[in-house]
Scaffold this motif. Structure first.
Motif, PDB file in Angstrom:
ATOM      1  N   PHE A  39       0.821  -1.208   0.000  1.00 38.75           N
ATOM      2  CA  PHE A  39       0.000   0.000   0.000  1.00 38.75           C
ATOM      3  C   PHE A  39       0.858   1.264   0.000  1.00 38.75           C
ATOM      4  O   PHE A  39       0.543   2.244  -0.663  1.00 38.75           O
ATOM      5  CB  PHE A  39      -0.958  -0.022   1.186  1.00 38.75           C
ATOM      6  N   ALA A  40       1.961   1.208   0.770  1.00 40.51           N
ATOM      7  CA  ALA A  40       2.795   2.407   0.872  1.00 40.51           C
ATOM      8  C   ALA A  40       3.438   2.718  -0.477  1.00 40.51           C
ATOM      9  O   ALA A  40       3.492   3.866  -0.905  1.00 40.51           O
ATOM     10  CB  ALA A  40       3.858   2.213   1.938  1.00 40.51           C
ATOM     11  N   ARG A  41       3.926   1.686  -1.166  1.00 38.09           N
ATOM     12  CA  ARG A  41       4.615   1.916  -2.430  1.00 38.09           C
ATOM     13  C   ARG A  41       3.645   2.227  -3.569  1.00 38.09           C
ATOM     14  O   ARG A  41       3.852   3.164  -4.332  1.00 38.09           O
ATOM     15  CB  ARG A  41       5.392   0.657  -2.820  1.00 38.09           C
ATOM     16  N   VAL A  42       2.597   1.407  -3.672  1.00 38.07           N
ATOM     17  CA  VAL A  42       1.667   1.602  -4.778  1.00 38.07           C
ATOM     18  C   VAL A  42       0.829   2.849  -4.531  1.00 38.07           C
ATOM     19  O   VAL A  42       0.754   3.747  -5.384  1.00 38.07           O
ATOM     20  CB  VAL A  42       0.786   0.351  -4.995  1.00 38.07           C
ATOM     21  N   GLY A  43       0.231   2.948  -3.344  1.00 37.36           N
ATOM     22  CA  GLY A  43      -0.575   4.120  -3.024  1.00 37.36           C
ATOM     23  C   GLY A  43       0.282   5.379  -3.031  1.00 37.36           C
ATOM     24  O   GLY A  43      -0.077   6.396  -3.631  1.00 37.36           O
ATOM     25  N   GLY A  44       1.435   5.301  -2.370  1.00 44.28           N
ATOM     26  CA  GLY A  44       2.333   6.455  -2.315  1.00 44.28           C
ATOM     27  C   GLY A  44       2.822   6.845  -3.694  1.00 44.28           C
ATOM     28  O   GLY A  44       2.925   8.028  -4.021  1.00 44.28           O
ATOM     29  N   GLY A  45       3.112   5.838  -4.523  1.00 42.61           N
ATOM     30  CA  GLY A  45       3.592   6.109  -5.879  1.00 42.61           C
ATOM     31  C   GLY A  45       2.526   6.798  -6.718  1.00 42.61           C
ATOM     32  O   GLY A  45       2.825   7.723  -7.475  1.00 42.61           O
ATOM     33  N   ILE A  46       1.289   6.346  -6.572  1.00 43.50           N
ATOM     34  CA  ILE A  46       0.214   6.983  -7.333  1.00 43.50           C
ATOM     35  C   ILE A  46       0.013   8.421  -6.831  1.00 43.50           C
ATOM     36  O   ILE A  46      -0.116   9.357  -7.616  1.00 43.50           O
ATOM     37  CB  ILE A  46      -1.101   6.167  -7.223  1.00 43.50           C
ATOM     38  N   TYR A  47       0.037   8.581  -5.504  1.00 43.53           N
ATOM     39  CA  TYR A  47      -0.133   9.927  -4.932  1.00 43.53           C
ATOM     40  C   TYR A  47       0.924  10.880  -5.474  1.00 43.53           C
ATOM     41  O   TYR A  47       0.617  11.929  -6.025  1.00 43.53           O
ATOM     42  CB  TYR A  47      -0.015   9.849  -3.409  1.00 43.53           C
ATOM     43  N   THR A  48       2.186  10.494  -5.295  1.00 47.85           N
ATOM     44  CA  THR A  48       3.254  11.441  -5.599  1.00 47.85           C
ATOM     45  C   THR A  48       3.239  11.839  -7.061  1.00 47.85           C
ATOM     46  O   THR A  48       3.430  12.999  -7.411  1.00 47.85           O
ATOM     47  CB  THR A  48       4.628  10.896  -5.156  1.00 47.85           C
ATOM     48  N   LYS A  49       2.964  10.876  -7.957  1.00 46.97           N
ATOM     49  CA  LYS A  49       3.012  11.229  -9.366  1.00 46.97           C
ATOM     50  C   LYS A  49       1.765  11.937  -9.847  1.00 46.97           C
ATOM     51  O   LYS A  49       1.846  12.789 -10.727  1.00 46.97           O
ATOM     52  CB  LYS A  49       3.306   9.994 -10.217  1.00 46.97           C
ATOM     53  N   SER A  50       0.599  11.591  -9.288  1.00 46.71           N
ATOM     54  CA  SER A  50      -0.580  12.322  -9.748  1.00 46.71           C
ATOM     55  C   SER A  50      -0.508  13.773  -9.261  1.00 46.71           C
ATOM     56  O   SER A  50      -0.885  14.683  -9.998  1.00 46.71           O
ATOM     57  CB  SER A  50      -1.871  11.625  -9.317  1.00 46.71           C
ATOM     58  N   ALA A  51       0.018  13.981  -8.055  1.00 45.78           N
ATOM     59  CA  ALA A  51       0.157  15.353  -7.564  1.00 45.78           C
ATOM     60  C   ALA A  51       1.189  16.121  -8.388  1.00 45.78           C
ATOM     61  O   ALA A  51       0.978  17.277  -8.759  1.00 45.78           O
ATOM     62  CB  ALA A  51       0.557  15.337  -6.100  1.00 45.78           C
ATOM     63  N   ASP A  52       2.285  15.460  -8.699  1.00 45.83           N
ATOM     64  CA  ASP A  52       3.351  16.090  -9.466  1.00 45.83           C
ATOM     65  C   ASP A  52       2.865  16.458 -10.873  1.00 45.83           C
ATOM     66  O   ASP A  52       2.923  17.617 -11.307  1.00 45.83           O
ATOM     67  CB  ASP A  52       4.524  15.102  -9.535  1.00 45.83           C
ATOM     68  N   VAL A  53       2.357  15.443 -11.570  1.00 43.66           N
ATOM     69  CA  VAL A  53       1.895  15.661 -12.939  1.00 43.66           C
ATOM     70  C   VAL A  53       0.742  16.657 -12.963  1.00 43.66           C
ATOM     71  O   VAL A  53       0.720  17.602 -13.762  1.00 43.66           O
ATOM     72  CB  VAL A  53       1.464  14.317 -13.582  1.00 43.66           C
ATOM     73  N   GLY A  54      -0.215  16.472 -12.049  1.00 42.19           N
ATOM     74  CA  GLY A  54      -1.392  17.335 -12.018  1.00 42.19           C
ATOM     75  C   GLY A  54      -1.023  18.792 -11.800  1.00 42.19           C
ATOM     76  O   GLY A  54      -1.465  19.674 -12.538  1.00 42.19           O
ATOM     77  N   SER A  55      -0.175  19.062 -10.804  1.00 42.92           N
ATOM     78  CA  SER A  55       0.112  20.477 -10.528  1.00 42.92           C
ATOM     79  C   SER A  55       1.023  21.080 -11.592  1.00 42.92           C
ATOM     80  O   SER A  55       0.880  22.254 -11.928  1.00 42.92           O
ATOM     81  CB  SER A  55       0.685  20.673  -9.120  1.00 42.92           C
ATOM     82  N   SER A  98      -5.914   9.628 -11.662  1.00 41.23           N
ATOM     83  CA  SER A  98      -5.827  10.424 -10.445  1.00 41.23           C
ATOM     84  C   SER A  98      -5.304  11.827 -10.760  1.00 41.23           C
ATOM     85  O   SER A  98      -5.784  12.821 -10.184  1.00 41.23           O
ATOM     86  CB  SER A  98      -4.927   9.701  -9.448  1.00 41.23           C
ATOM     87  N   ALA A  99      -4.334  11.919 -11.664  1.00 41.73           N
ATOM     88  CA  ALA A  99      -3.808  13.233 -12.048  1.00 41.73           C
ATOM     89  C   ALA A  99      -4.895  14.070 -12.712  1.00 41.73           C
ATOM     90  O   ALA A  99      -5.001  15.275 -12.470  1.00 41.73           O
ATOM     91  CB  ALA A  99      -2.613  13.078 -12.985  1.00 41.73           C
ATOM     92  N   ASN A 100      -5.720  13.423 -13.534  1.00 43.34           N
ATOM     93  CA  ASN A 100      -6.783  14.155 -14.215  1.00 43.34           C
ATOM     94  C   ASN A 100      -7.759  14.796 -13.242  1.00 43.34           C
ATOM     95  O   ASN A 100      -8.225  15.910 -13.456  1.00 43.34           O
ATOM     96  CB  ASN A 100      -7.553  13.229 -15.162  1.00 43.34           C
ATOM     97  N   ARG A 101      -8.079  14.059 -12.179  1.00 44.56           N
ATOM     98  CA  ARG A 101      -8.995  14.615 -11.178  1.00 44.56           C
ATOM     99  C   ARG A 101      -8.391  15.868 -10.549  1.00 44.56           C
ATOM    100  O   ARG A 101      -9.073  16.862 -10.308  1.00 44.56           O
ATOM    101  CB  ARG A 101      -9.285  13.559 -10.103  1.00 44.56           C
ATOM    102  N   LEU A 102      -7.076  15.803 -10.320  1.00 42.46           N
ATOM    103  CA  LEU A 102      -6.397  16.951  -9.715  1.00 42.46           C
ATOM    104  C   LEU A 102      -6.340  18.118 -10.702  1.00 42.46           C
ATOM    105  O   LEU A 102      -6.536  19.281 -10.318  1.00 42.46           O
ATOM    106  CB  LEU A 102      -4.991  16.533  -9.297  1.00 42.46           C
ATOM    107  N   VAL A 103      -6.075  17.790 -11.960  1.00 45.81           N
ATOM    108  CA  VAL A 103      -6.019  18.826 -12.988  1.00 45.81           C
ATOM    109  C   VAL A 103      -7.327  19.603 -13.019  1.00 45.81           C
ATOM    110  O   VAL A 103      -7.343  20.841 -13.035  1.00 45.81           O
ATOM    111  CB  VAL A 103      -5.730  18.193 -14.373  1.00 45.81           C
ATOM    112  N   GLU A 104      -8.439  18.880 -12.975  1.00 44.73           N
ATOM    113  CA  GLU A 104      -9.738  19.553 -13.035  1.00 44.73           C
ATOM    114  C   GLU A 104      -9.938  20.475 -11.836  1.00 44.73           C
ATOM    115  O   GLU A 104     -10.447  21.586 -11.971  1.00 44.73           O
ATOM    116  CB  GLU A 104     -10.862  18.530 -13.118  1.00 44.73           C
ATOM    117  N   GLU A 105      -9.526  19.997 -10.663  1.00 42.40           N
ATOM    118  CA  GLU A 105      -9.691  20.804  -9.458  1.00 42.40           C
ATOM    119  C   GLU A 105      -8.824  22.075  -9.525  1.00 42.40           C
ATOM    120  O   GLU A 105      -9.284  23.165  -9.207  1.00 42.40           O
ATOM    121  CB  GLU A 105      -9.323  19.962  -8.224  1.00 42.40           C
TER     122      GLU A 105
END
Lengths: 667, 667
Positions: free
Chosen positions: A173-189, A513-520
């Protein structure tokens, strides 16, 4: 020997206290002006919110697995060990993150107060909390469970294996969840901020900027910590499980425990040596600290092996693992910062397709040397100590995880420190110091990623060997996993497909996940008046929340799949097919993991090299093309690539834990 | 039975005559006006020059291998069989190419004269020359060598295996060299022509345009033909090698020979049925022709099996293979033209990085169903007939290669016909017909590529099984390739790395070769006055020469590596490690091959879908992003992806041929 074994958990506790003391030393350091404090507090809260949400989901997940273990294995102590492994990993992750998100702002302040040496010292101490937690809690848990079970060493692994599976569950969970978090936030912002709104990175007007900084901690600190903790515990457990089937049982089972205890002490001394070394340039300081720990471990490991075993055979396996770990790190460094990076940068002059093709070709090629390194380490350790040797080599690679993890966690702290300097408007002098530390952090991160996949490979092989031995013991005859049997070949093919499927799922998860952030973020720029002008505040909590929810939701399908697949193959097609399955998954997972981490790192650095003014510098067409490569590389190197480490270990450990039941089911 | 076996080579010769007659029927058709003739002649000459240059290099290569075979195996007949296999493959390639490069312009003319049905008929007949050559020459060669060796069936495979290795050697150069040629010409001429000079595709002013059209023939016709010939021959040889170690030796060795003979006849009937079917719409016509052959084969295969063996066990294995081949084709079609394509197209709205990530994720995911299909076919055939069944399933998949290959070769002929229509300034009505046929050709190409990799997978597994049986027979005891041995695991890892390394080498080869062409085309646009205005002629021969030399030079390193690696592992680490090596290479090669072919096809079609006016149509940002994906996909789907087919078969067949020597070396 008994007295020493009894002392082990206490040495582990002492290591944990060392980590806590370091933590309190770090937070005693001043945290700068109000603006810096406010930003740091937001990152801190964001990271902690993510961890808490994640741990809630994990609690539900672990509860289900505990019931499954208790029901299938009919051994409540395995379930207890499973819970303990999970709790140790979460505790290490929690304390480490606490330290990392407190050390970042203090590193910025230290850069103001005392320049590079002081900033280096604060960042490294902050990172060493995670390093020591990982190393110490492994020693505590494994030491304790071995003490508790060693009266009957033959069946001890049935319980202790659970500890490794607990560590694996958290790592997943830490690697997969954390990996998705960090990259969607990075790419999105980046996508909205840098590309659409045209504001620089880490700009406080960007609503996603805090989520991005939280992501660095969540992915690179907590994710990496759980990953290495899993390897560390898995290697020891594999060695013990194989040791349980050997003569001199108690000695060979104790040996890995002793090695990691020595490694813990060696790591602590290495960390302390930074007090003197910090005066050197940062790169040398980090390197020499690692050397200090390495040399202490090598010498005391020799004495320990001689005293306990008489023969030095197993010692050579340890050395093989240690050297392989160092080599794989260097090989990763070469491919992510050596001449291949310049080749990729030059390809960017022919446009984005050129960058991508050149990068992917480089990534594919970069698998050759690490694989040969792993093969040579396997051959040497097998020559000296058989299957046990492979596990002991993995232990050797990971025994000094304390110092390795400290060096690695230093990176995201420096990265954050730079972000805080930018957002709080610190002068260019400060930014220069943090940039220098950050750039070194990228190198240690590349080495760390190479080390993580290399150790995952050797640990997975060790767990695979332990699985064979366990099935053989239960069946009462040696199990063969013979590729002349169609079942084994079918297992091999299905196992080989798993890394491809998990990669596909995690890559798409980042995109969604990045797309959701992009929209926000777009919404905020559109609806909040004065945001772009800097007269209104962005709603950063909203972005943190979206990134958190997105990552946690997206991690469930790949997670459940990774956990269930070995059980389905094992109970459906039998232990031999499961053996083929694990072998296929390990080979493909290691190759794909190395490839994705290296190509991602190489694209990142190719872009940076162009930004330094080469090939036309920033805003040239080559730079635009290189940015495309970097963006593609993000999920490669920080989500899907690292997920491979977890996948291969988790599936092997699940197979190992359930091996006795699966074997009986087919007897 | 003897009488029928004696008849087999003659039936094969009759099939070859059928191909020649078809060829003469095709060239009797009018070839249009002078402009068309001139263009077609250039393509024809370019293709033949490439083949001749390639065959020269192959001659040197084969001479070396012949000496190696004679020296190591001490059996001159194996060397003779090796040469024969090579010559049969080259002959099929030569005649097939001759027909394809004659049929293209006649298809354009037929579109003028008789619309779609006539054009379809000419294109299909042109393609069927290659199809029948492949099928017939396989029957001739294998039938003859079996006749020649069947007095001593136990040792017959030692000789016959050489035939398969000969076929593999040609396939290596045809696929890898052809793949590099076609993509460097395509990328090179598009890059300067479409992107820099802004002229449309297939524009006669582009100096690289003929090289591009030659490439379609060289890669998609000759390359594919050699690939399928290799699978076809390899499957039969594997079945015979396993059969040689079974009871009822002569019968089980004859069975695959009978299957392909029936398949040849069934294919001929299918091709003849096009005479009636051409009145349907082209898609139905091609499909029904395949059905005709399939049904005839299924019915007569049943009768043949019953008469020869009594039991129908082996027949079910054949059916498993046949169905698996069809399914894998359909699965490829789904991923390269179904909903995944639209998903990728939508991702292109977020820029090139989005297209690439979405495409790669889709490609990874697309491996799942084909792998499951292969596993199910393996399980069924192994259940009915053991290891022999796996080989027989591969034979079943490939027995109707005549019609499969005909349908596939039709594609590049239509593609060329469209190019000639464009270059010769035929009206939009004609272009519309050829576009329609070309678009259908893309679908059959996708199916064909899926079929090629599926059949390669099953053939490689069959050859792998034959390798085990051969080693066991020589050693006098069953060989186990046990994954509990470190050697086997090391072999597995090294084998798994091979596809990654070969992919890296071939991708970079395309880049280098394309760059040389880019420079030449740029030079011509710069130095030849009036070229862009259409008042001066480009020096097209120069481009053809550069593409030819580049491709042939670049194919040597990957070729030699693929050939030597199994020998190095075999003689260095022994037959068990070699077994692990082959298994690793096959799993990774199949996964990577499917992934690369599918993602390349999907990117191509995503671009086309946008060009049809979706998401903003041509010249939109989405289209630009999709073009990046398409360009990256070119070497994926036409060079590196198909190279995997060859790699896994070639390495297995080399291991099989040298198995007796390697086994003795380690006894």
């Amino acid at each position: 020997m008994d007295a020493i074994l009894t002392a082990v958990p206490f040495i582990g506790i002492a290591g944990f206290v060392f980590a806590l003391v370091t933590y309190f030393l770090v937070i005693r350091y001043p945290e700068g002006n109000e603006k810096m404090r406010a930003i740091a507090e937001k990152i801190h809260i964001g990271a902690m919110v993510f961890l808490k949400q994640e741990y809630k989901i994990i609690a539900v997940f672990m509860a289900i697995v505990v019931i499954a273990i208790a029901a299938l294995l009919k051994n409540p102590w395995t379930a207890v060990a499973y819970l303990s492994g999970g709790i140790c990993s979460m505790l290490a992750g929690y304390v480490g993150m606490l330290a990392a998100t407190r050390a970042n702002v203090r590193t910025t302040q230290a850069a103001k107060d005392g320049g590079t040496p002081l900033a280096l010292s604060v960042a490294f101490n902050g990172g060493s909390v995670m390093g020591m937690c990982v190393a110490a809690l492994g020693v505590v848990g494994l030491g304790f469970f071995f003490l508790f079970t060693k009266k009957d060493p033959g069946t001890a692994p049935i319980i202790i294996n659970g500890f490794a599976m607990g560590a694996s569950s958290i790592a997943l969970f830490a690697r997969v969840g954390g990996g998705i978090y960090t990259k969607s936030a990075d790419v999105g912002s980046d996508l909205v901020g840098k590309v659409e709104a045209g504001i620089p990175e880490d700009d406080p007007r960007n609503p996603g900027v805090i989520a991005d900084n939280v992501g660095d901690n969540v992915g690179d600190t907590a994710g990496m910590g759980a990953d290495l903790f899993e390897s560390y515990v898995g290697a020891v457990v594999a060695a013990m499980a194989i040791g349980a089937t050997m003569p001199d049982t108690l000695k060979v089972m104790s040996l890995p425990i002793f090695y990691i205890t020595i490694g813990l002490i060696a790591s602590a001394i290495g960390i302390l040596s930074m007090g003197i070394l910090k005066k050197l340039n940062p790169q040398s300081a980090l390197r020499y600290a690692t050397y200090v720990s390495g040399v202490i471990f090598i010498i005391s490991g020799l004495i320990c092996t001689k005293l306990l075993m008489g023969s030095l055979n197993h010692y050579w396996s340890v050395i093989a693992g240690l050297v392989a770990g160092a080599l794989i790190g260097v090989e990763s460094e070469y491919f992510t910062s050596g001449s291949p990076v310049k080749k990729i940068a030059h390809a960017s002059t022919s446009g984005p397709a050129g960058v991508v093709i050149s990068g992917i070709a480089t990534g594919f090629m970069s698998t050759l040397m690490p694989i040969i390194t792993i093969c040579v380490a396997t051959a040497i350790s097998y020559y000296f100590s058989g299957l046990y040797g492979i596990a002991i080599a993995a232990v050797g690679m990971l025994a000094t995880v304390g110092i390795v993890m400290s060096t690695d966690s230093y990176g995201p702290i420096s990265d954050n420190a730079g972000g805080i300097a930018e957002m709080s408007g610190a002068g260019p002098e400060i930014r220069k110091i943090t940039d220098k530390l950050d750039s070194l952090g990228n190198t240690t991160a590349a080495i760390g990623k190479g080390f993580a996949i290399g150790s995952a490979a050797l640990t997975a092989l060790a767990l695979f060997s332990a699985f064979q031995q366990t099935v053989s013991t239960v069946m009462g005859k040696p199990m063969s996993i013979d590729l002349t049997s169609a079942k084994v070949v079918i297992g091999l093919f299905i196992g080989g497909t798993m890394p491809f499927v998990i990669t596909a799922l995690t890559m798409e998860a980042v995109g969604r996940s990045a797309n959701r952030l992009v929209e926000e973020i777009r919404r905020q720029f559109r609806e909040i008046k004065g945001l772009l002008e800097g007269t209104a505040e962005p709603q950063i909590d909203k972005c943190v929340e979206i990134a958190t929810k997105g990552a946690l939701r997206e991690m469930i399908i790949p997670g459940v799949l990774a956990l269930m697949a070995p059980l389905i193959v094992g109970f459906g097609l039998g232990p031999k097919a499961l053996g083929g399955f694990l072998a296929g998954a390990t080979v493909v997972g290691v190759l794909l993991g190395i490839m994705m981490c290296n190509v991602g790192g190489a694209w990142d650095n190719a872009k940076k090299w162009i930004e330094e003014g080469n090939l036309g510098g920033k805003k040239s067409d080559a730079h635009k093309a290189a940015v495309v490569g970097d963006t593609i590389g993000d999920p490669f190197k920080d989500t899907s690539g690292p997920s491979m480490n977890i996948l291969i270990k988790l599936m092997s450990v699940v197979a190992l834990v359930f091996a006795p039941v699966i074997a009986k089911f087919f007897m």
